[in-house]
Write a protein that holds these residues in place. Structure first.
Motif, PDB file in Angstrom:
ATOM      1  N   LEU A 267      -8.230 -13.162   1.485  1.00  0.00           N
ATOM      2  CA  LEU A 267      -8.662 -13.372   2.869  1.00  0.00           C
ATOM      3  C   LEU A 267      -8.571 -12.141   3.762  1.00  0.00           C
ATOM      4  CD1 LEU A 267      -7.139 -16.900   3.604  1.00  0.00           C
ATOM      5  CD2 LEU A 267      -9.533 -16.335   3.188  1.00  0.00           C
ATOM      6  N   ILE A 268      -7.756 -11.171   3.373  1.00  0.00           N
ATOM      7  CA  ILE A 268      -7.547 -10.009   4.252  1.00  0.00           C
ATOM      8  C   ILE A 268      -8.840  -9.230   4.463  1.00  0.00           C
ATOM      9  CG2 ILE A 268      -6.441  -7.754   4.387  1.00  0.00           C
ATOM     10  CD1 ILE A 268      -4.721 -10.098   5.297  1.00  0.00           C
ATOM     11  N   GLY A 269      -9.654  -9.096   3.414  1.00  0.00           N
ATOM     12  CA  GLY A 269     -10.930  -8.405   3.551  1.00  0.00           C
ATOM     13  C   GLY A 269     -11.822  -9.063   4.584  1.00  0.00           C
ATOM     14  N   THR A 270     -11.864 -10.390   4.559  1.00  0.00           N
ATOM     15  CA  THR A 270     -12.657 -11.131   5.534  1.00  0.00           C
ATOM     16  C   THR A 270     -12.113 -10.938   6.943  1.00  0.00           C
ATOM     17  OG1 THR A 270     -13.137 -12.781   3.842  1.00  0.00           O
ATOM     18  CG2 THR A 270     -13.566 -13.411   6.114  1.00  0.00           C
ATOM     19  N   LEU A 286      -8.381  -0.235   4.300  1.00  0.00           N
ATOM     20  CA  LEU A 286      -7.454  -1.053   5.088  1.00  0.00           C
ATOM     21  C   LEU A 286      -6.918  -2.232   4.274  1.00  0.00           C
ATOM     22  CD1 LEU A 286      -9.329  -1.123   8.525  1.00  0.00           C
ATOM     23  CD2 LEU A 286      -7.161   0.029   8.038  1.00  0.00           C
ATOM     24  N   ALA A 287      -7.791  -2.866   3.489  1.00  0.00           N
ATOM     25  CA  ALA A 287      -7.373  -4.015   2.678  1.00  0.00           C
ATOM     26  C   ALA A 287      -6.442  -3.603   1.543  1.00  0.00           C
ATOM     27  CB  ALA A 287      -8.605  -4.730   2.119  1.00  0.00           C
ATOM     28  N   SER A 288      -6.501  -2.320   1.124  1.00  0.00           N
ATOM     29  CA  SER A 288      -5.632  -1.856   0.043  1.00  0.00           C
ATOM     30  C   SER A 288      -4.217  -1.533   0.532  1.00  0.00           C
ATOM     31  CB  SER A 288      -6.231  -0.612  -0.626  1.00  0.00           C
ATOM     32  OG  SER A 288      -6.147   0.520   0.227  1.00  0.00           O
ATOM     33  N   LEU A 289      -4.049  -1.342   1.850  1.00  0.00           N
ATOM     34  CA  LEU A 289      -2.742  -0.950   2.370  1.00  0.00           C
ATOM     35  C   LEU A 289      -1.636  -1.948   2.036  1.00  0.00           C
ATOM     36  CD1 LEU A 289      -3.547   0.599   5.885  1.00  0.00           C
ATOM     37  CD2 LEU A 289      -2.819   1.783   3.805  1.00  0.00           C
ATOM     38  N   PRO A 290      -1.842  -3.275   2.202  1.00  0.00           N
ATOM     39  CA  PRO A 290      -0.759  -4.192   1.836  1.00  0.00           C
ATOM     40  C   PRO A 290      -0.345  -4.098   0.373  1.00  0.00           C
ATOM     41  CG  PRO A 290      -2.383  -5.309   3.211  1.00  0.00           C
ATOM     42  CD  PRO A 290      -2.960  -3.980   2.851  1.00  0.00           C
ATOM     43  N   LEU A 291      -1.315  -3.874  -0.537  1.00  0.00           N
ATOM     44  CA  LEU A 291      -0.967  -3.761  -1.955  1.00  0.00           C
ATOM     45  C   LEU A 291      -0.146  -2.509  -2.226  1.00  0.00           C
ATOM     46  CD1 LEU A 291      -4.277  -4.952  -3.617  1.00  0.00           C
ATOM     47  CD2 LEU A 291      -2.096  -6.152  -3.566  1.00  0.00           C
ATOM     48  N   PHE A 292      -0.508  -1.406  -1.582  1.00  0.00           N
ATOM     49  CA  PHE A 292       0.308  -0.206  -1.738  1.00  0.00           C
ATOM     50  C   PHE A 292       1.688  -0.407  -1.120  1.00  0.00           C
ATOM     51  CE2 PHE A 292      -3.859   2.047  -2.268  1.00  0.00           C
ATOM     52  CZ  PHE A 292      -3.589   2.557  -3.527  1.00  0.00           C
ATOM     53  N   TRP A 348      -1.426  -1.787   9.258  1.00  0.00           N
ATOM     54  CA  TRP A 348      -0.146  -1.147   8.979  1.00  0.00           C
ATOM     55  C   TRP A 348       1.002  -2.145   9.055  1.00  0.00           C
ATOM     56  CZ3 TRP A 348      -0.040   3.263   6.572  1.00  0.00           C
ATOM     57  CH2 TRP A 348      -1.094   4.163   6.737  1.00  0.00           C
ATOM     58  N   LEU A 349       0.909  -3.110   9.964  1.00  0.00           N
ATOM     59  CA  LEU A 349       1.935  -4.156  10.038  1.00  0.00           C
ATOM     60  C   LEU A 349       1.903  -5.040   8.789  1.00  0.00           C
ATOM     61  CD1 LEU A 349       1.643  -5.200  13.794  1.00  0.00           C
ATOM     62  CD2 LEU A 349       3.615  -4.093  12.702  1.00  0.00           C
TER      63      LEU A 349
END
Length: 451
Positions: A267-270, A286-292, A348-349
């Motif tokens: 859902l983050i991409g959406t 931006l969507a890859s930041l949480p995975l990193f 970032w949050l």
């Protein structure tokens, strides 16, 4: 007790071999490959939807087929691994899921698409139960959680984050390959990895002739004899598992943890594209930041676990404390997302939320090995089944929440829909808090065996 006899002589004269680091590298690369293939759906799904003219509902049904066989395969896989060992089993499923991911790219029949998706879920189901068994057999207890963090969270999340970059940006974008060819290539990489894994891995140090007595003692923390070592082949009684209070609470924690993770997967991409109207290029990073963030959290969480255990000697509260604190801080980060209107700041949050949430992933693996002992693969498969059920159920709940808070108005004769995403993040924050509360009630010293 210090080692005696021939074992003592050999271990004092010869330095320990380093086969455990080969096993560690194989475990890390397997975890990376698992997520590399699983997250390839970010590229495969839209391509299939275009080529087959699937509706969103049809595409979602095809996507969800993975989770049904993934959930069904967890406990049987754990039992098989505990009974027969991970060597041949893991080799077989790596090869099978690599064939399945390539098979999806080479069929024009909708029934075959569903078949390959089901096979993909069933064969990936046993990977982490097997890797849990490997960590229990091959990693010293004093550093096990750190290494589990690298295997499960760091390399796993990194594989997921790199999947669209390798498949989309590199193979399809830079190299100009068709998506079918690109997917086939990553499938072939999986087959090569299966061959290498079969050649280099053995079920335990006792079964590997390359391992000397010094390395066996280093891993086990005591003298081990190849001639007297007991090879446990029993199956964990279901009744004994169900009677364990900590394991029951642990399954609830994992349901909440994996169920909340669906937001970051699907859902983050959406959220970036629709709620904040970023373009696809911005949305990608931006969507890859949480995975990193999760990958980094795995490193820190594993180190924190083992450090606290060594300094305090209290394994029970080291596990529970790290799990609880990580989820509570993650809960606070999600609450801050609700207060933000800027999408980049929100990204970032979310990265921070995933960092603290996922530093409990090594704790999860460590708790499985603590609770399960020689049944660690079965214990992991039980809690992972609960997590997979969360992955099946929560997308529906999240969809209902988003629809409930969507309003439609007519602007210049055109229907315009606006969705308030804040209630979703409030729900997610509450799930993090409940997950943290569960960690306080899980006693990892409440073992299922007498080991």
């Amino acid at each position: 007790m210090p080692p005696t006899g021939d074992t003592a002589t050999e271990s004092s004269e010869l330095p320990a071999t380093k086969i455990r680091w080969t096993v560690f590298a194989l475990a890390c690369s397997t975890s990376f490959l698992l997520y590399l293939h699983r997250y390839s759906w970010n590229i495969i799904g839209p391509k299939l939807q275009t080529e087959f003219s699937f509706s969103n509902t049809q595409a979602a049904v095809l996507f969800s087929l993975f989770y049904y066989t993934y959930a069904a395969g967890q406990i049987p896989s754990g039992i098989i691994v505990d009974r027969f060992g991970p060597h041949r089993f893991l080799t077989g499923i790596i090869a099978a899921w690599s064939i399945a991911v390539a098979g999806i790219a080479h069929t024009s029949n909708i029934m075959l698409l569903g078949f390959w998706r089901l096979v993909f879920g069933a064969t990936q189901a046993g990977c982490y139960p097997a890797l849990t068994k490997i960590s229990q057999q091959w990693f010293p207890a004093t550093h096990r959680t750190v290494l589990q963090g690298w295997v499960a969270t760091t390399f796993g999340r990194a594989g997921g984050a790199m999947s669209p970059i390798i498949l989309g940006t590199l193979l399809m974008g830079v190299c100009g390959l068709r998506w079918q060819v690109s997917v086939t290539l990553i499938g072939l990489v999986g087959l090569v990895h299966a061959i290498v894994f079969f050649a280099l891995f053995r079920d335990s140090p006792v079964h590997d002739p390359r391992v000397n007595s010094a390395e066996e003692e280093l891993i086990a923390g005591r003298a081990v004899s190849k001639t007297t070592a007991v090879d446990h082949r029993a199956v964990l009684p279901l009744r004994k598992a169900l009677q364990n209070r900590s394991l029951r609470i642990f399954t609830v924690q994992q349901f909440l943890d994996a169920g909340s993770d669906v937001v970051f997967v699907g859902l983050i991409g959406t959220w970036f594209l629709v709620a904040h109207q970023f373009d696809i290029k911005q949305t990608g990073w931006l969507a890859s930041l949480p995975l990193f963030g999760g990958a980094l959290g795995g490193i820190v969480g594993g180190w924190l676990n083992d450090t606290i255990i060594r300094r305090t000697g209290n394994r029970r509260w080291a596990r529970s404390g790290v799990g609880f604190v990580g989820k509570v801080i993650g809960c606070a980060m999600l609450a801050l997302v609700v207060m933000q209107s800027d999408g980049v700041t929100g990204a970032w949050l979310l990265m921070a939320a995933k960092f603290f949430s996922d530093w409990s992933q090594p704790t999860t693996w460590g708790t499985c090995t603590d609770l399960g002992g020689r049944f660690s693969a079965t214990v992991f498969s039980i809690i992972n089944t609960a997590g997979t059920i969360g992955g099946v159920c929560m997308p529906i709940v999240f969809g209902v929440v988003l629809d409930w808070f969507t309003t439609t108005s007519v602007v210049d004769g055109i229907d315009m829909s606006v969705t308030d995403w804040n209630p979703l993040f409030v729900l997610l924050s509450g799930m993090y808090l409940a997950s943290g509360a569960c960690w306080l009630l899980v006693d990892c010293t409440d073992r299922l065996t007498d080991e």
